[in-house]
Structure formats: C-alpha cells, structure tokens
Design a protein around this motif. Structure first.
Motif, PDB file in Angstrom:
ATOM      1  N   ASP A  34       0.850  -1.197   0.000  1.00 55.87           N
ATOM      2  CA  ASP A  34       0.000   0.000   0.000  1.00 55.87           C
ATOM      3  C   ASP A  34       0.883   1.243   0.000  1.00 55.87           C
ATOM      4  N   PRO A  35       0.434   2.331  -0.630  1.00 52.74           N
ATOM      5  CA  PRO A  35      -0.914   2.563  -1.170  1.00 52.74           C
ATOM      6  C   PRO A  35      -1.091   2.173  -2.623  1.00 52.74           C
TER       7      PRO A  35
ATOM      8  N   GLY B 168      -0.824  -1.100  -4.217  1.00 53.17           N
ATOM      9  CA  GLY B 168      -1.649  -2.299  -4.303  1.00 53.17           C
ATOM     10  C   GLY B 168      -1.365  -3.100  -5.563  1.00 53.17           C
TER      11      GLY B 168
ATOM     12  N   ALA C 235      -4.696  -0.956  -8.712  1.00 58.07           N
ATOM     13  CA  ALA C 235      -4.191   0.413  -8.619  1.00 58.07           C
ATOM     14  C   ALA C 235      -4.848   1.268  -9.705  1.00 58.07           C
TER      15      ALA C 235
END
Length: 371
Positions: free
Chosen positions: A186-187, A189, A244
């Motif tokens: 993260d962020p 993904g 994402a």
C-alpha cells in the motif's frame, strides 16, 4: 516507634511518682541513700536503652542502604543483559537480511546471465529456415512471445512462482485475465501488466524511407493502433477498489519503445493521461529491480520497528524505576527525621532526670517538719 515512646514516658512518669512518694514517706538516711542508688540505676538503664535503640536505628539505616545498593546493582545488571540481548538480536537479524539481499542480487545477476545466453541462442536461431520474423508474423504468436518474455523477466527478478509478489495470467473481478499482476505494498496495491506487440504497422512505418505521404499514413495507423492498446488496458485492467489506478503496457521490442519516445510524443502524453506507463524489456527490468529494493527495505524496516518498540519499553522501565526511587528516597527521609526526633526526646528525658537527681530533698519545703 511512637508507641514505644509513649510507654517509655508512662514508665518515667510512674517512676517519678514512686520516687516522690518515697521522699515524702521516709526520713531515714539509709532509705534516701538506697533511693539515690535506685535513681542512678534507672537513669543508667534508660541511657543504655536509648543508646541501644540509637545503635539499632543506625544499623537498620545502614542495612537498608546496603540492600538498596544491591537492588540497584541487580537492576543495572538486568538492564545491561536486556540491552545486550536486543543488540545481539538486531545485529543477527540485520546480518540475515544483508545475507538474503546479497543472495537475491546474486540470483538476479545469474538470471540476467541466463537471459543473455537465451538472447544469444535466439540470435543464433535467425540462421534457421524459419526466421524469428516469420514466427512473429502471426498475431497470436506475437502475443505468446510477449507473454513469455514478460514471464521470464518476472521470474528472473523474483524467482519462479513467487505468488506473494507477482502472478501471471491473473483473473480479475471483472472476469478479465491480465498477463501479469504485481502485488505491491500500500498505497499502490495490485498493478496490472499487459503485453502488446504492435509489430505490423511498425514494420510498415520503418520500411518507408522516401514517400512522405505513405510514411505519414503509416504513422497515423501506428499511433491509432497503440492508442487502442492503451484504451483497452485502461478499460479492462484498472478497477476501482481492486487494482491500482494505473497499469503498465509492456512492449516486447526495444525498437518499438524507442520509436514511440523518439517520434510519437503525443502517444506518451496520451498514455500518461490514461495512467498507462509504457515499458520495454530494459525499462521494465529496471522497474522490477526498483520494486524488489522497495520490498527489501520494507523487510528491513520491520526489524527497525522491533528495535524501536524495545527501546520504548526500556524507556518505560526507566520511568518506572525513577518513580520507585523517588518513593524510596521519601521513605528514607522520613526514617531519618524520626531518628532525629527520638534523639531530641532522649536528650530532653536525660535532662529531666538530671534535674531530678540534683533536687535538694533535705531542704525541700515539702519534707520540712511541720510546726
């Protein structure tokens, strides 16, 4: 201590009454002499008791300080032992981490060497009857070639079937299957990577050397083809709350990647607007190496967080130690004050007995015979 002091005062008061009564009831010199002896014995006994109690208090205070010093030494030894344990553990984990990193980089180098060998073998195959160009004439063959090259790059960096980091032919929630999926922290993904090989229009474009009209036409067709690939990836492989908000278009040929960046800057801008990043085998390998470095740094940060947590716990222990030491210091101050108060009271009692011993009984008006 206060109860003993009260009892002592009561005993003294009773003795004073008894002595006074004996003075009043007897006029015999023998009795007075024995009474003086009795008073001296009492005073001597009280002085001995007072000295003994003072000595006991000083011994108690000395023992208490000695026990405190022993406790402090024991605590320092425990803290030292824990710090050594934490330091050894962190050092051991860091050494293991560096060893794994070196092994991983060594593996990457070895796999890159294997890729170089494979490329040399591919070049040697160009002398065969069926050339690589003929094999890539079919659209399906080009797709398989791109997927195989993409899979080789992923396995060369992260190892075979490392599904914690990547997965080929990954099924998405919308039912679409992407060539490869990277599972990044993260962020970011999950980020999708799809291989596209727009070879036909590229060949037409580079084959024209003199006719500017044809070259312009083939350039438009090439741009149209690449834009369609960008739109397809943006539509199929960017899913809200699953992937994402960006994806990668993998171009298996370095020449096509160079053509786009050298002569078709509008395609690069269009891809950036759609949040689709163009990658060739070389740039994609660099991207994967960067991802690997990030993942290794995250693993190292875990060990640093453990060390930070242990240091915070040690700080809490020092705070608790300071509070307990302050409480003990207050108690010691109270004991010392009580000892001083008893010493003052003992001096007052001794002074009172001295006054009693120096009383002139014979000339006392209470003992004078009445007329």
């Amino acid at each position: 201590m206060s109860i003993n002091l009260i009892l002592l005062c009561l005993i003294i008061f009773s003795l004073v009454l008894i002595i006074k009564k004996l003075y009043l009831d007897t006029t015999s010199s023998d009795n007075r002499e024995s009474l003086y002896q009795f008073k001296e014995q009492i005073v001597e006994k009280l002085n001995d008791d007072s000295l003994k109690k003072q000595q006991d208090l000083y011994e108690f205070k000395s023992d208490l300080f000695q026990q405190q010093q022993e406790s402090m030494l024991g605590l320092h030894k425990i803290i030292e032992s824990r710090l050594d344990t934490i330091s050894n553990k962190v050092q051991e984990d860091l050494e293991k981490g560096f060893k794994k990193s070196n092994e991983t980089f060594q593996g990457v180098i070895e796999r890159l060497a294997k890729i170089d060998e494979a490329q040399k073998k591919i070049e040697s195959l160009s002398t065969n009857v069926v050339s690589l160009q003929d094999v890539l004439t079919d659209k399906k063959s080009r797709g398989i070639f791109g997927e195989v090259q993409l899979s080789n790059l992923l396995s060369s960096v992260f190892g075979d079937k490392n599904e914690k980091v990547y997965k080929t032919q990954h099924l998405l929630g919308n039912g679409k299957i992407v060539d490869a999926a990277l599972f990044l922290p993260d962020p970011i993904g999950l980020i999708c990577v799809d291989s596209k090989f727009p070879l036909e229009n590229y060949k037409r474009l580079v084959s024209v050397t003199s006719d500017s009209a044809q070259k312009t036409l083939f350039a438009k067709e090439f741009s149209k083809n690449v834009k369609k690939h960008i739109d397809d990836i943006a539509t199929k492989y960017i899913i809200t709350n699953e992937t994402a908000d960006q994806a990668i278009l993998f171009l298996p040929a370095e020449a096509i990647f160079a053509e786009i960046h050298a002569y078709h800057s509008e395609l690069v801008e269009y891809a950036n607007q759609k949040k689709i990043w163009l990658a060739s085998p070389t740039t994609f390998l660099a991207t994967l190496t960067t991802v690997q470095s990030v993942l290794l740094n995250l693993e190292r940060n875990k060990y640093m967080s453990v060390m930070h947590e242990e240091i915070n716990k040690l700080g809490d222990e020092f705070t608790r130690y300071e509070e307990r030491w302050n409480k003990l210091a207050k108690h010691l101050g109270t004991v010392s004050k009580d000892v001083d108060d008893i010493h003052i009271t003992t001096n007052k009692i001794s002074g009172r007995f001295q006054k009693i011993m120096t009383v002139d009984i014979e000339n006392s008006e209470f003992l004078s015979p009445k007329d």
